[in-house]
Design an enzyme around this catalytic site. Sequence first.
Site, short mmCIF file in Angstrom:
data_model
loop_
_atom_site.label_atom_id
_atom_site.label_comp_id
_atom_site.label_asym_id
_atom_site.label_seq_id
_atom_site.Cartn_x
_atom_site.Cartn_y
_atom_site.Cartn_z
N CYS A 27 6.19 5.45 8.81
CA CYS A 27 6.59 4.55 7.71
C CYS A 27 8.02 4.75 7.23
CB CYS A 27 5.64 4.73 6.53
SG CYS A 27 4.00 4.09 6.88
N PHE A 59 8.95 15.48 -3.40
CA PHE A 59 9.81 15.03 -2.30
C PHE A 59 11.22 15.63 -2.35
CE2 PHE A 59 7.74 12.03 0.57
CZ PHE A 59 6.48 12.12 0.02
N ALA A 113 13.17 20.70 1.22
CA ALA A 113 14.21 20.69 2.26
C ALA A 113 13.64 21.18 3.58
CB ALA A 113 15.38 21.56 1.82
N GLY A 114 14.27 20.79 4.65
CA GLY A 114 13.80 21.23 5.97
C GLY A 114 14.44 20.42 7.07
N GLU A 163 0.85 -1.19 0.00
CA GLU A 163 0.00 0.00 0.00
C GLU A 163 0.89 1.25 0.00
OE1 GLU A 163 -3.41 0.32 -0.12
OE2 GLU A 163 -2.64 2.34 -0.40
N PHE A 164 0.47 2.25 -0.75
CA PHE A 164 1.31 3.45 -0.87
C PHE A 164 0.61 4.71 -0.40
CE2 PHE A 164 2.29 0.30 -4.13
CZ PHE A 164 3.61 0.01 -3.82
N LEU A 165 -0.50 4.56 0.33
CA LEU A 165 -1.26 5.76 0.73
C LEU A 165 -0.49 6.59 1.76
CD1 LEU A 165 -2.53 5.19 3.78
CD2 LEU A 165 -4.18 3.88 2.49
N LYS A 167 10.97 3.75 9.69
CA LYS A 167 11.07 2.32 10.05
C LYS A 167 11.35 1.46 8.82
CE LYS A 167 6.50 0.50 9.51
NZ LYS A 167 6.22 -0.54 8.59
C1 UDX Z 1 4.75 7.74 3.38
C2 UDX Z 1 4.75 7.46 1.86
O1 UDX Z 1 4.63 8.69 1.16
C3 UDX Z 1 3.61 6.52 1.51
O2 UDX Z 1 3.69 6.20 0.13
C4 UDX Z 1 3.72 5.25 2.34
O3 UDX Z 1 2.66 4.39 2.07
C5 UDX Z 1 3.74 5.59 3.82
O4 UDX Z 1 4.80 6.51 4.09
P1 UDX Z 1 3.39 9.34 5.04
O5 UDX Z 1 4.15 8.72 6.16
O6 UDX Z 1 1.90 9.54 5.21
O7 UDX Z 1 3.54 8.45 3.70
O8 UDX Z 1 4.03 10.76 4.80
P2 UDX Z 1 4.71 11.56 3.59
O9 UDX Z 1 3.73 12.51 3.04
O10 UDX Z 1 5.37 10.65 2.65
O11 UDX Z 1 5.81 12.38 4.42
C6 UDX Z 1 6.83 11.70 5.15
C7 UDX Z 1 7.76 12.69 5.81
O12 UDX Z 1 8.59 13.31 4.85
C8 UDX Z 1 7.07 13.84 6.56
O13 UDX Z 1 7.73 14.04 7.78
C9 UDX Z 1 7.24 15.02 5.65
O14 UDX Z 1 7.27 16.25 6.34
C10 UDX Z 1 8.60 14.73 5.02
N1 UDX Z 1 8.82 15.35 3.72
C11 UDX Z 1 8.00 15.03 2.67
C12 UDX Z 1 9.86 16.25 3.54
O15 UDX Z 1 10.62 16.52 4.48
N2 UDX Z 1 10.06 16.80 2.30
C13 UDX Z 1 9.27 16.50 1.24
O16 UDX Z 1 9.51 17.03 0.15
C14 UDX Z 1 8.20 15.60 1.43
#
Ligand code: UDX
Length: 461
Positions: free
Chosen positions: A259, A248, A251-252, A150-152, A262
């Site tokens: 997810c 993705f 920066a920050g 799952e990729f949600l 881990k």
């Molecule tokens: C992630 C995957 O995107 C998803 O496909 C998988 O099924 C579960 O893990 P999620 O944990 O809901 O989903 O969060 P996501 O939106 O991917 O963000 C993950 C982290 O990355 C957050 O802390 C977010 O702030 C950070 N992030 C995201 C960045 O620092 N920069 C970005 O450009 C994008």
Amino acid sequence: MRVCVVGAGYVGLVTAAVLADGGHQVRVVETDRKRLAALRQGQAPFSEPDLDGILARNQAARRLDYAGTLQEEGEPFDVIIIAVGTPAGPDGHTDLAAFWQVAAALAALPPGERVVAVKSTVPVGTGDRLEAYLLDQAGHASWYVASNPEFLRQGSAVWDTLQANRLVIGTSEDKAAVALTALYSCLARPVLLMDRRSAELMKYAANAFLAMKISFSNEIANLCDLVGADISMVTLGLAMDPRIGGAFLGAGIGFGGSCLPKDLRSLAAAGRDLGYRMELVEATMKVNEHQRLLLAWRAERLLEGLMGKEVAVWGLTYKPGTDDVRGAPALDMLAYFVDSGARVRAYDPALQARQEVAGLFPAVRVVNDMYQAVDGAQALMVLTEWEAFVQADWHRILSLMACPVVLDGRNCLDSRVLEAAGFCYLGVGRGRPAPDVVSGRQEMTGMALLQAVAGVRSGGH
Ligand code: UDX
């Protein structure tokens, strides 16, 4: 089709809701009694856009119901989806305790033909082991185990499920492929069939790649600070190359959540077990660990130490649009501030996040108003890009803060607006000199600042 979804977390409950909405008869099994009771009352255990409405209408239409144990009454299930949590164990390996409990419950079901779809993220080879276990334990010769990752994302889980860019089905058995393709036909999304091990690995590879993009961008952002470049311009240029893609690259203060961190640890552990060191995965994690504290070190430098300093923290969740603080960079940051003797006031728009952080950090004063958090503060740390922070009344904040210092951990604020209002603004990779407002020294260049930061780190943190 008759479907059973085991585990009412983000993945399980959203999948169940969407499949019921697609016309299937869905049973959700949840062993947590409180969660089960709430679900039966029509309350989802977490907030996700659109989820409540879908659950309510399918419960009312009797296409969706809930149970505390995995049992079949009457007709057997055609498909059983496993969606229980698979957290990281202490050494990074995946903790499969909940998964094997489900396996034991499956083995207790009567034999017959079933398809088991594993949605939980599990190490490669787990599907093989489950199939062998079922055969061994109960002689379930016609049970087919497929990987169905799952990729949600949290915060857009329903949308992501309805608009999935691919439905991955990992099986070499025609019966499983046919059943799962039929199950998901209501979504009319592209189906990608592959063998089970490739599907299991694909999930880890996807999350590792996303994390790697973030860490890469953070590394370039840190260089931007050293050379006086702007990461937002650099990534804009990168994004226009379709071979790279713009997603993705934000920066920050790095990635968090339940997810990405881990899954990277699990992937690295799997590689180590096989005698293969996954250098990129390890580097991705290392950059992220550093990034999660970078802003705290900068605040420490700007304030000339943190002991007794008043620090405001805005944003506790790992990203906006969720109330989840699991793996949130804010937790590392708060721990650092508390250990360093700062007096911290914290705020997040999500009540659940505030309550959890108040429980985790008794030394942090968690407040219910974002302006109360900054009252008298010497630095404001913005750690989650909630819209409320972006739209904040900066003139009011200026009048409240003891020192007008804002450190933007998500590059979500308009630096020109803040600087025009009279703030000292510091983002990540925005290539700005960092004036040391506290000591009265006029400026510290990005280079000097990072060198100073490195000094703090070599000092034992
Ligand atoms: C992630 C995957 O995107 C998803 O496909 C998988 O099924 C579960 O893990 P999620 O944990 O809901 O989903 O969060 P996501 O939106 O991917 O963000 C993950 C982290 O990355 C957050 O802390 C977010 O702030 C950070 N992030 C995201 C960045 O620092 N920069 C970005 O450009 C994008």
